[in-house]
Design a protein around this motif. Structure first.
Motif, mmCIF file in Angstrom:
data_model
loop_
_atom_site.group_PDB
_atom_site.id
_atom_site.type_symbol
_atom_site.label_atom_id
_atom_site.label_comp_id
_atom_site.label_asym_id
_atom_site.label_seq_id
_atom_site.Cartn_x
_atom_site.Cartn_y
_atom_site.Cartn_z
ATOM 1 N N LEU A 20 68.162 -66.282 15.132
ATOM 2 C CA LEU A 20 68.531 -64.873 15.235
ATOM 3 C C LEU A 20 67.333 -64.003 15.613
ATOM 4 O O LEU A 20 67.454 -63.086 16.433
ATOM 5 C CB LEU A 20 69.152 -64.388 13.931
ATOM 6 C CG LEU A 20 70.554 -64.910 13.634
ATOM 7 C CD1 LEU A 20 71.018 -64.450 12.258
ATOM 8 C CD2 LEU A 20 71.530 -64.453 14.697
ATOM 9 N N LEU A 21 66.189 -64.288 15.029
ATOM 10 C CA LEU A 21 64.990 -63.525 15.387
ATOM 11 C C LEU A 21 64.570 -63.775 16.834
ATOM 12 O O LEU A 21 64.070 -62.863 17.503
ATOM 13 C CB LEU A 21 63.848 -63.854 14.434
ATOM 14 C CG LEU A 21 63.969 -63.233 13.041
ATOM 15 C CD1 LEU A 21 62.878 -63.774 12.120
ATOM 16 C CD2 LEU A 21 63.908 -61.726 13.110
ATOM 17 N N THR A 22 64.784 -64.982 17.331
ATOM 18 C CA THR A 22 64.504 -65.266 18.738
ATOM 19 C C THR A 22 65.434 -64.469 19.640
ATOM 20 O O THR A 22 65.008 -63.897 20.653
ATOM 21 C CB THR A 22 64.649 -66.777 19.022
ATOM 22 O OG1 THR A 22 63.732 -67.486 18.187
ATOM 23 C CG2 THR A 22 64.370 -67.087 20.478
ATOM 24 N N LEU A 23 66.705 -64.399 19.260
ATOM 25 C CA LEU A 23 67.659 -63.607 20.043
ATOM 26 C C LEU A 23 67.321 -62.119 19.999
ATOM 27 O O LEU A 23 67.464 -61.417 21.002
ATOM 28 C CB LEU A 23 69.083 -63.849 19.532
ATOM 29 C CG LEU A 23 69.641 -65.254 19.767
ATOM 30 C CD1 LEU A 23 71.001 -65.404 19.115
ATOM 31 C CD2 LEU A 23 69.717 -65.564 21.249
ATOM 32 N N ASP A 27 66.480 -59.793 23.162
ATOM 33 C CA ASP A 27 67.229 -58.552 23.360
ATOM 34 C C ASP A 27 66.282 -57.359 23.486
ATOM 35 O O ASP A 27 66.480 -56.491 24.336
ATOM 36 C CB ASP A 27 68.200 -58.345 22.193
ATOM 37 C CG ASP A 27 69.152 -57.200 22.441
ATOM 38 O OD1 ASP A 27 69.648 -57.085 23.586
ATOM 39 O OD2 ASP A 27 69.393 -56.409 21.501
ATOM 40 N N VAL A 28 65.270 -57.312 22.664
ATOM 41 C CA VAL A 28 64.309 -56.195 22.717
ATOM 42 C C VAL A 28 63.549 -56.205 24.038
ATOM 43 O O VAL A 28 63.174 -55.140 24.544
ATOM 44 C CB VAL A 28 63.345 -56.270 21.505
ATOM 45 C CG1 VAL A 28 62.155 -55.354 21.676
ATOM 46 C CG2 VAL A 28 64.088 -55.932 20.226
ATOM 47 N N ALA A 29 63.346 -57.363 24.615
ATOM 48 C CA ALA A 29 62.597 -57.456 25.873
ATOM 49 C C ALA A 29 63.319 -56.759 27.024
ATOM 50 O O ALA A 29 62.689 -56.367 28.009
ATOM 51 C CB ALA A 29 62.341 -58.915 26.229
ATOM 52 N N PHE A 30 64.626 -56.582 26.913
ATOM 53 C CA PHE A 30 65.381 -55.942 27.989
ATOM 54 C C PHE A 30 65.344 -54.419 27.918
ATOM 55 O O PHE A 30 65.780 -53.751 28.843
ATOM 56 C CB PHE A 30 66.832 -56.423 27.984
ATOM 57 C CG PHE A 30 66.983 -57.818 28.506
ATOM 58 C CD1 PHE A 30 66.833 -58.095 29.859
ATOM 59 C CD2 PHE A 30 67.266 -58.858 27.642
ATOM 60 C CE1 PHE A 30 66.959 -59.382 30.340
ATOM 61 C CE2 PHE A 30 67.404 -60.150 28.116
ATOM 62 C CZ PHE A 30 67.250 -60.413 29.465
ATOM 63 N N TYR A 31 64.849 -53.853 26.834
ATOM 64 C CA TYR A 31 64.754 -52.404 26.690
ATOM 65 C C TYR A 31 63.348 -51.936 27.039
ATOM 66 O O TYR A 31 62.364 -52.566 26.690
ATOM 67 C CB TYR A 31 65.092 -51.962 25.253
ATOM 68 C CG TYR A 31 66.517 -52.250 24.866
ATOM 69 C CD1 TYR A 31 67.558 -51.497 25.387
ATOM 70 C CD2 TYR A 31 66.810 -53.279 23.983
ATOM 71 C CE1 TYR A 31 68.864 -51.768 25.038
ATOM 72 C CE2 TYR A 31 68.117 -53.549 23.626
ATOM 73 C CZ TYR A 31 69.138 -52.792 24.151
ATOM 74 O OH TYR A 31 70.422 -53.063 23.814
ATOM 75 N N LEU A 42 55.331 -58.468 18.674
ATOM 76 C CA LEU A 42 54.334 -59.079 17.796
ATOM 77 C C LEU A 42 54.784 -59.049 16.337
ATOM 78 O O LEU A 42 54.504 -59.985 15.581
ATOM 79 C CB LEU A 42 52.984 -58.380 17.947
ATOM 80 C CG LEU A 42 52.200 -58.710 19.203
ATOM 81 C CD1 LEU A 42 50.953 -57.859 19.296
ATOM 82 C CD2 LEU A 42 51.854 -60.175 19.253
ATOM 83 N N GLY A 43 55.476 -58.005 15.944
ATOM 84 C CA GLY A 43 56.002 -57.933 14.578
ATOM 85 C C GLY A 43 57.041 -59.011 14.313
ATOM 86 O O GLY A 43 57.004 -59.688 13.273
ATOM 87 N N ILE A 44 57.949 -59.196 15.253
ATOM 88 C CA ILE A 44 58.961 -60.250 15.111
ATOM 89 C C ILE A 44 58.300 -61.625 15.119
ATOM 90 O O ILE A 44 58.657 -62.502 14.330
ATOM 91 C CB ILE A 44 60.028 -60.124 16.224
ATOM 92 C CG1 ILE A 44 60.811 -58.816 16.048
ATOM 93 C CG2 ILE A 44 60.987 -61.303 16.197
ATOM 94 C CD1 ILE A 44 61.728 -58.492 17.214
ATOM 95 N N ALA A 45 57.316 -61.815 15.985
ATOM 96 C CA ALA A 45 56.608 -63.099 16.040
ATOM 97 C C ALA A 45 55.861 -63.369 14.739
ATOM 98 O O ALA A 45 55.804 -64.519 14.280
ATOM 99 C CB ALA A 45 55.640 -63.107 17.219
ATOM 100 N N THR A 46 55.317 -62.333 14.131
ATOM 101 C CA THR A 46 54.622 -62.496 12.851
ATOM 102 C C THR A 46 55.583 -62.908 11.752
ATOM 103 O O THR A 46 55.281 -63.788 10.934
ATOM 104 C CB THR A 46 53.901 -61.192 12.469
ATOM 105 O OG1 THR A 46 52.985 -60.858 13.515
ATOM 106 C CG2 THR A 46 53.164 -61.329 11.159
#
Length: 91
Positions: A20-23, A27-31, A42-46
């Motif tokens: 879910l975090l990968t999705l 999704d955030v990359a498209f905005y 970076l926050g999600i990756a952390t």
């Protein structure tokens, strides 16, 4: 030495959370959020790296000495990033 046995249900929950975090990352990359995109990614990756370290590296149920070595590794990574950025900025 007794080991803590983690139920399979926890591993499935961790797997679903990481997916879910990968999705969310995709999704955030498209905005177009400007400079915030980097910090959100970076926050999600952390968060994902913390989950992996806690469960797959068994840091959650290990001794404090293991935590010390994990923290030392993160400190060393931080030092390397700072030195690399300092070198990059001065060129």
């Amino acid at each position: 030495m007794s080991q803590h046995v983690i139920p399979q249900k926890v591993y499935y929950l961790v797997f679903v959370t990481l997916i879910l975090l990968t999705l969310v990352t995709v999704d955030v990359a498209f905005y177009n959020l400007g400079f915030l995109s980097l910090f959100i990614a970076l926050g999600i990756a952390t968060v994902k790296a913390t989950i992996v370290a806690m469960y797959f590296m068994h840091l959650r149920y290990n001794l404090k000495l293991t935590w010390l070595f994990a923290g030392a590794g993160l400190l060393w990574l931080f030092i390397m990033f700072v030195l690399t950025i300092a070198d990059y900025v001065t060129r």
